[in-house]
Scaffold this active site. Structure first.
Site, short mmCIF file in Angstrom:
data_model
loop_
_atom_site.label_atom_id
_atom_site.label_comp_id
_atom_site.label_asym_id
_atom_site.label_seq_id
_atom_site.Cartn_x
_atom_site.Cartn_y
_atom_site.Cartn_z
N HIS A 180 0.82 -1.23 0.00
CA HIS A 180 0.00 0.00 0.00
C HIS A 180 0.85 1.27 0.00
O HIS A 180 0.32 2.36 -0.22
CB HIS A 180 -0.93 0.04 1.22
CG HIS A 180 -2.01 -0.99 1.18
ND1 HIS A 180 -2.88 -1.13 0.13
CD2 HIS A 180 -2.36 -1.96 2.08
CE1 HIS A 180 -3.72 -2.13 0.37
NE2 HIS A 180 -3.42 -2.65 1.54
N ASP A 237 -2.94 -10.53 -2.75
CA ASP A 237 -3.52 -10.02 -1.50
C ASP A 237 -4.96 -9.57 -1.80
O ASP A 237 -5.25 -9.12 -2.90
CB ASP A 237 -2.68 -8.84 -1.00
CG ASP A 237 -3.08 -8.37 0.38
OD1 ASP A 237 -2.37 -8.71 1.35
OD2 ASP A 237 -4.09 -7.63 0.51
N HIS A 259 -6.48 -7.04 -0.86
CA HIS A 259 -6.56 -5.60 -1.07
C HIS A 259 -5.76 -5.20 -2.31
O HIS A 259 -4.71 -5.79 -2.58
CB HIS A 259 -6.00 -4.84 0.15
CG HIS A 259 -6.72 -5.18 1.43
ND1 HIS A 259 -6.23 -6.13 2.32
CD2 HIS A 259 -7.87 -4.71 1.94
CE1 HIS A 259 -7.08 -6.21 3.35
NE2 HIS A 259 -8.08 -5.37 3.14
N ASP A 271 -5.19 -12.80 2.80
CA ASP A 271 -6.41 -12.29 3.40
C ASP A 271 -7.64 -12.48 2.50
O ASP A 271 -8.73 -12.03 2.87
CB ASP A 271 -6.26 -10.82 3.83
CG ASP A 271 -5.42 -10.00 2.89
OD1 ASP A 271 -5.13 -10.47 1.77
OD2 ASP A 271 -5.04 -8.87 3.26
ZN LIG Z 1 -4.39 -7.15 2.39
#
Ligand SMILES: [Zn+2]
Length: 317
Positions: free
Chosen positions: A125, A162, A164, A245
């Site tokens: 991120h 991931d 996200h 995740d």
């Molecule tokens: Zn994540």
């Protein structure tokens, strides 16, 4: 396959507040899963610190300046609502970077076919100009750049599974055709980026998955979009932002992946790596916040990297 497992001995140096999802127990759960006899033939190394000055390859100087300003002499400082820095966080970050660079060295030198790094904090991120989303520096982005500079990998692909979207990695490379970035992620979900129309300069592929969907939808997205684009890119090296995740038990997201899905996906990446880049895959941990889900995903992913076969709990087609 010869697989190198690189572990970080100082992950606990990065501390987050009580109750924070991103915590050292994650590493311990994954480490325990990888101590199973199934992994007895894996090569094991402990990561040595890398040089965080290399952060400037992908970040503006403000990123490290702010981390150092917020970092307290003692205790835990806060960069944004989710992102924390403790007095020794940069030691953990440096070791995560050193670990992934060692993985790249090992696969480029032919000391291993592929490598997996177990480290924290995560990195995908972190954008060019800011730390965010549990991430201080974008470790895999720095590693991609260093692979190009130091290890002769002209074309580097980063696959991010991931749950996200890796907004930071996309932000850093979206105008650079020498780096391919593909992400599968739940949408809508944090951080809100990663719509399929975000394609960079033709080097970015985003696949958005709906909450409640499982392995079938994931496999279709990879077969139809990400895998053909990755193959077509013809990478010299494949890096993986391996977050776990999307696993069905994860508390931060609502996808329904299981171990066999991680094994399937890993196998598909290995097929392309065999054809395009002498098997070279270097994977590193990003997210994954249910300890059981993380252990299951890591076992399936690393088991496939090591043996080329899905584990006892995994069905693969
Ligand atoms: Zn994540």
């Amino acid at each position: 396959m010869t697989t190198l497992l690189i572990s970080q001995s100082n992950g606990a140096a990065h501390r987050t507040p009580q109750g924070h999802a991103e915590r050292q127990e994650r590493i311990e759960a994954a480490q325990k899963a990888l101590s199973h006899p199934r992994f007895s033939t894996i090569q094991r190394e402990t990561a040595a610190p890398g040089d965080l000055e290399l952060a400037e390859l992908v970040h503006s100087p403000a990123v490290m300046d702010i981390i150092r300003q917020v970092r307290p002499a003692e205790g835990i400082g806060q960069i944004d609502p989710d992102t924390f820095v403790s007095e020794r966080s940069l030691e953990a970050s440096a070791t995560a970077l050193g670990g992934v660079l060692r993985g790249i060295e090992a696969v480029v030198m032919g000391q291993a076919d592929n490598a997996f790094l177990l480290s924290r904090p995560p990195g995908h991120h972190a954008e060019r100009d800011r730390s965010m989303g549990f991430c201080l520096v974008n470790t895999i982005a720095i590693a991609a750049r260093q692979a190009q500079r130091l290890f002769g990998a002209e074309r580097v692909a980063i696959i991010d599974f991931d749950v996200h979207h890796g907004n930071g990695t996309q932000n850093i490379f979206e105008s650079d055709p020498s780096v391919f970035y593909a992400s599968s992620h739940q949408m809508p979900l944090y951080p809100g980026t990663g719509a399929p129309h975000e394609t960079g300069v033709g080097n970015v592929v985003n696949t958005a998955l709906k909450a409640g969907t499982g392995g079938d939808e994931m496999r279709m997205a990879y077969k139809e979009r990400i895998l053909p684009a990755l193959d077509n890119f013809a990478p010299d090296l494949i890096l993986v932002s391996a977050g776990f995740d999307a696993e069905r038990r994860d508390p931060l997201a609502q996808l329904e992946w299981v171990g066999s899905d991680y094994a399937w996906l890993t196998g598909k990446l290995m097929d392309i790596a065999a054809r395009r880049c002498s098997n070279r895959i270097v994977s590193m941990l990003e997210g994954g916040y249910d300890l059981g889900g993380l252990a299951s995903g890591v076992s399936a992913h690393v088991g496939m990297l090591l043996t080329g076969e899905a584990g006892p709990d995994s069905q693969i087609d």
